[in-house]
Design a protein around this motif. Structure first.
Motif, PDB file in Angstrom:
ATOM      1  N   LEU A 117      -7.770   0.332  -5.287  1.00 47.53           N
ATOM      2  CA  LEU A 117      -6.758  -0.123  -6.244  1.00 47.53           C
ATOM      3  C   LEU A 117      -5.685   0.922  -6.546  1.00 47.53           C
ATOM      4  CD1 LEU A 117      -8.835  -2.238  -8.815  1.00 47.53           C
ATOM      5  CD2 LEU A 117      -7.635  -2.967  -6.746  1.00 47.53           C
ATOM      6  N   PRO A 118      -6.038   2.220  -6.674  1.00 51.41           N
ATOM      7  CA  PRO A 118      -4.984   3.205  -6.958  1.00 51.41           C
ATOM      8  C   PRO A 118      -3.931   3.314  -5.854  1.00 51.41           C
ATOM      9  CG  PRO A 118      -7.153   4.110  -7.457  1.00 51.41           C
ATOM     10  CD  PRO A 118      -7.387   2.839  -6.729  1.00 51.41           C
ATOM     11  N   ASP A 119      -4.254   2.832  -4.637  1.00 55.25           N
ATOM     12  CA  ASP A 119      -3.305   2.899  -3.532  1.00 55.25           C
ATOM     13  C   ASP A 119      -2.325   1.731  -3.547  1.00 55.25           C
ATOM     14  OD1 ASP A 119      -2.218   4.003  -1.139  1.00 55.25           O
ATOM     15  OD2 ASP A 119      -3.362   2.564   0.059  1.00 55.25           O
ATOM     16  N   LEU A 120      -2.543   0.769  -4.444  1.00 57.55           N
ATOM     17  CA  LEU A 120      -1.728  -0.439  -4.449  1.00 57.55           C
ATOM     18  C   LEU A 120      -0.649  -0.388  -5.518  1.00 57.55           C
ATOM     19  CD1 LEU A 120      -4.526  -3.153  -4.048  1.00 57.55           C
ATOM     20  CD2 LEU A 120      -3.127  -2.077  -2.262  1.00 57.55           C
ATOM     21  N   SER A 121       0.486  -0.948  -5.167  1.00 56.42           N
ATOM     22  CA  SER A 121       1.593  -1.069  -6.108  1.00 56.42           C
ATOM     23  C   SER A 121       1.997  -2.535  -6.184  1.00 56.42           C
ATOM     24  CB  SER A 121       2.778  -0.214  -5.637  1.00 56.42           C
ATOM     25  OG  SER A 121       3.888  -0.376  -6.492  1.00 56.42           O
ATOM     26  N   VAL A 122       2.030  -3.082  -7.390  1.00 56.94           N
ATOM     27  CA  VAL A 122       2.369  -4.492  -7.572  1.00 56.94           C
ATOM     28  C   VAL A 122       3.850  -4.716  -7.320  1.00 56.94           C
ATOM     29  CG1 VAL A 122       2.460  -6.402  -9.231  1.00 56.94           C
ATOM     30  CG2 VAL A 122       0.488  -4.854  -9.213  1.00 56.94           C
ATOM     31  N   VAL A 123       4.171  -5.782  -6.606  1.00 54.68           N
ATOM     32  CA  VAL A 123       5.556  -6.142  -6.289  1.00 54.68           C
ATOM     33  C   VAL A 123       5.966  -7.304  -7.177  1.00 54.68           C
ATOM     34  CG1 VAL A 123       7.103  -7.028  -4.500  1.00 54.68           C
ATOM     35  CG2 VAL A 123       5.351  -5.336  -3.913  1.00 54.68           C
TER      36      VAL A 123
ATOM     37  N   LEU B 217      -2.680 -10.350   8.903  1.00 55.26           N
ATOM     38  CA  LEU B 217      -3.426  -9.112   8.687  1.00 55.26           C
ATOM     39  C   LEU B 217      -4.355  -9.253   7.498  1.00 55.26           C
ATOM     40  CD1 LEU B 217      -3.928  -6.109   9.296  1.00 55.26           C
ATOM     41  CD2 LEU B 217      -1.966  -5.578   7.854  1.00 55.26           C
ATOM     42  N   LEU B 218      -5.626  -8.922   7.709  1.00 51.35           N
ATOM     43  CA  LEU B 218      -6.632  -8.878   6.651  1.00 51.35           C
ATOM     44  C   LEU B 218      -7.038  -7.419   6.486  1.00 51.35           C
ATOM     45  CD1 LEU B 218      -8.298 -10.833   4.831  1.00 51.35           C
ATOM     46  CD2 LEU B 218     -10.079 -10.744   6.573  1.00 51.35           C
ATOM     47  N   ALA B 219      -6.914  -6.880   5.282  1.00 57.44           N
ATOM     48  CA  ALA B 219      -7.182  -5.464   5.058  1.00 57.44           C
ATOM     49  C   ALA B 219      -7.853  -5.266   3.701  1.00 57.44           C
ATOM     50  CB  ALA B 219      -5.881  -4.668   5.118  1.00 57.44           C
ATOM     51  N   ASP B 220      -8.293  -4.038   3.463  1.00 59.52           N
ATOM     52  CA  ASP B 220      -8.804  -3.686   2.139  1.00 59.52           C
ATOM     53  C   ASP B 220      -8.255  -2.324   1.754  1.00 59.52           C
ATOM     54  OD1 ASP B 220     -11.224  -1.521   2.532  1.00 59.52           O
ATOM     55  OD2 ASP B 220     -11.047  -2.866   4.256  1.00 59.52           O
ATOM     56  N   ALA B 221      -8.198  -2.080   0.467  1.00 53.62           N
ATOM     57  CA  ALA B 221      -7.612  -0.822  -0.010  1.00 53.62           C
ATOM     58  C   ALA B 221      -8.128  -0.516  -1.409  1.00 53.62           C
ATOM     59  CB  ALA B 221      -6.084  -0.925  -0.029  1.00 53.62           C
TER      60      ALA B 221
ATOM     61  N   ARG C 136       0.842  -1.195   0.000  1.00 53.87           N
ATOM     62  CA  ARG C 136       0.000   0.000   0.000  1.00 53.87           C
ATOM     63  C   ARG C 136       0.879   1.248   0.000  1.00 53.87           C
ATOM     64  NH1 ARG C 136      -3.645  -1.384   5.174  1.00 53.87           N
ATOM     65  NH2 ARG C 136      -1.527  -1.826   5.932  1.00 53.87           N
ATOM     66  N   LYS C 137       0.670   2.108  -0.972  1.00 49.60           N
ATOM     67  CA  LYS C 137       1.457   3.342  -1.079  1.00 49.60           C
ATOM     68  C   LYS C 137       1.245   4.244   0.132  1.00 49.60           C
ATOM     69  CE  LYS C 137       0.778   3.266  -6.110  1.00 49.60           C
ATOM     70  NZ  LYS C 137       0.121   3.972  -7.237  1.00 49.60           N
ATOM     71  N   SER C 138      -0.006   4.321   0.619  1.00 53.65           N
ATOM     72  CA  SER C 138      -0.330   5.239   1.716  1.00 53.65           C
ATOM     73  C   SER C 138       0.348   4.839   3.021  1.00 53.65           C
ATOM     74  CB  SER C 138      -1.845   5.300   1.920  1.00 53.65           C
ATOM     75  OG  SER C 138      -2.367   4.014   2.189  1.00 53.65           O
ATOM     76  N   TYR C 139       0.783   3.583   3.122  1.00 52.74           N
ATOM     77  CA  TYR C 139       1.472   3.111   4.329  1.00 52.74           C
ATOM     78  C   TYR C 139       2.977   2.953   4.097  1.00 52.74           C
ATOM     79  CZ  TYR C 139      -2.931   2.120   6.737  1.00 52.74           C
ATOM     80  OH  TYR C 139      -4.160   2.229   7.362  1.00 52.74           O
ATOM     81  N   GLY C 140       3.451   3.482   2.984  1.00 46.82           N
ATOM     82  CA  GLY C 140       4.880   3.424   2.706  1.00 46.82           C
ATOM     83  C   GLY C 140       5.381   2.031   2.370  1.00 46.82           C
TER      84      GLY C 140
ATOM     85  N   LEU D 105       3.821  -6.530   3.096  1.00 48.27           N
ATOM     86  CA  LEU D 105       3.596  -7.188   1.814  1.00 48.27           C
ATOM     87  C   LEU D 105       2.289  -7.978   1.868  1.00 48.27           C
ATOM     88  CD1 LEU D 105       4.884  -7.802  -0.993  1.00 48.27           C
ATOM     89  CD2 LEU D 105       5.882  -9.846   0.066  1.00 48.27           C
ATOM     90  N   PHE D 106       1.420  -7.758   0.876  1.00 49.18           N
ATOM     91  CA  PHE D 106       0.113  -8.419   0.819  1.00 49.18           C
ATOM     92  C   PHE D 106      -0.027  -9.239  -0.459  1.00 49.18           C
ATOM     93  CE2 PHE D 106      -0.756  -4.670   3.441  1.00 49.18           C
ATOM     94  CZ  PHE D 106      -1.570  -5.172   4.443  1.00 49.18           C
ATOM     95  N   ARG D 107      -1.002 -10.148  -0.417  1.00 45.48           N
ATOM     96  CA  ARG D 107      -1.471 -10.825  -1.621  1.00 45.48           C
ATOM     97  C   ARG D 107      -2.942 -10.476  -1.808  1.00 45.48           C
ATOM     98  NH1 ARG D 107       0.877 -14.693  -4.495  1.00 45.48           N
ATOM     99  NH2 ARG D 107       2.355 -15.168  -2.812  1.00 45.48           N
TER     100      ARG D 107
END
Length: 293
Positions: free
Chosen positions: A43-49, A37-41, A9-13, A17-19
């Motif tokens: 799509l624009p806040d996500l960056s693919v690794v 950790l289970l979260a939601d975000a 997540r970009k907003s959390y720096g 690492l999530f799937r």
């Protein structure tokens, strides 16, 4: 971006690492690869690794995991040396002994974490039976399996967390947590089955779980005193420590807490006798230890 992709997540720096578990329009449900950790975000806040081995988050966690595993192995080596020297002193001739580590029942609300956990049990020769169970079904599953399997240690874990939409003062209200009530229900069932904390060791909780409620319900070890994210393998580390601590000794609280990846903010507990036994003479045939799912 698709289901199964590794993202941060970009907003959390990019701290965790999530799937991607599921996609719903412009939002994604995420599961931590290392933390429970289970979260939601959005799509624009996500960056693919593309290469998780070289992300800052994964690298830091990997160092902690390796350190934790090194400690476990060192403790096992010291234990073997202690057993051998003690038996040499007490017997006139050298006799091969056999080990009976405590048996674990591991219930996990996440199938991926369960797989990692069972691999570690197998690696360290801990007899374990693992089952993927939704958190809401854990109390019922504990009630059904404890009389059948008669484990020495039960691990009750999965996903949890403090709800976002809650009053600040409600941190000690079970209703402020995703699954702490489910974990508490399962611990109570386990403690009804075996009242003594030394008779059955209960390890319970996940990320940010209601630590105090779990201990009050009868858990020996629980997360999370500091309401922090705990590593997926922290409950496993505690169970392994209990499995390989002698029945003549209490599990060293400082060792077990400092040995976890999350530390004292992630896991706490009460003094408890271990479940490890030594036997003589060694049987001619002893089935190998296996972890089963």
């Amino acid at each position: 971006m698709k289901q199964g992709d590794l993202v941060v997540r970009k907003s959390y720096g990019g701290d965790v690492l999530f799937r991607i578990a599921t996609l719903n329009q412009q939002r994604a449900v995420l599961k931590g690869t290392d933390y429970r950790l289970l979260a939601d975000a959005p799509l624009p806040d996500l960056s693919v690794v593309r290469d998780p081995e070289y992300t800052g988050a994964a690298a830091k966690v990997r160092i902690k995991v390796n350190e934790s595993m090194r400690r476990i192995q060192e403790q096992r080596d010291k234990q073997v040396q202690h057993n051998e020297s003690e038996l040499r002193r007490e017997l006139s001739e050298s006799q091969p002994y056999f080990e009976v580590p405590g048996k674990v029942l591991h219930l996990d609300g996440d199938p991926n974490y369960l797989k990692k956990s069972m691999q570690l049990y197998t690696q360290l020769r801990v007899p374990a039976y693992g089952l993927h169970v939704h958190e809401s079904q854990m109390a019922e599953t504990v009630f059904r399996l404890l009389p059948q399997l008669k484990p020495d240690i039960v691990v009750i874990t999965g996903h949890d967390g403090v709800l976002k939409n809650r009053e600040q003062s409600s941190i000690y209200n079970l209703g402020s947590y995703k699954n702490s009530q489910n974990f508490v229900n399962a611990v109570r069932v386990a403690r009804d089955f075996e009242k003594s904390r030394d008779g059955l060791i209960v390890v319970a909780g996940a990320c940010q779980s209601h630590y105090e409620a779990l201990l009050q319900s009868g858990a020996n070890f629980a997360s999370s005193p500091g309401r922090v994210l705990i590593h997926a393998l922290d409950p496993v580390y505690v169970a392994i420590k209990a499995s390989y601590t002698s029945i003549r000794e209490t599990i060293n609280l400082a060792d077990v807490i400092n040995g976890t990846i999350s530390g004292i903010d992630g896991v706490g507990g009460v003094e408890t006798l271990g479940k490890y036994r030594v036997g003589l003479p060694k049987p001619k045939s002893l089935s190998s230890v296996k972890a089963t799912i």
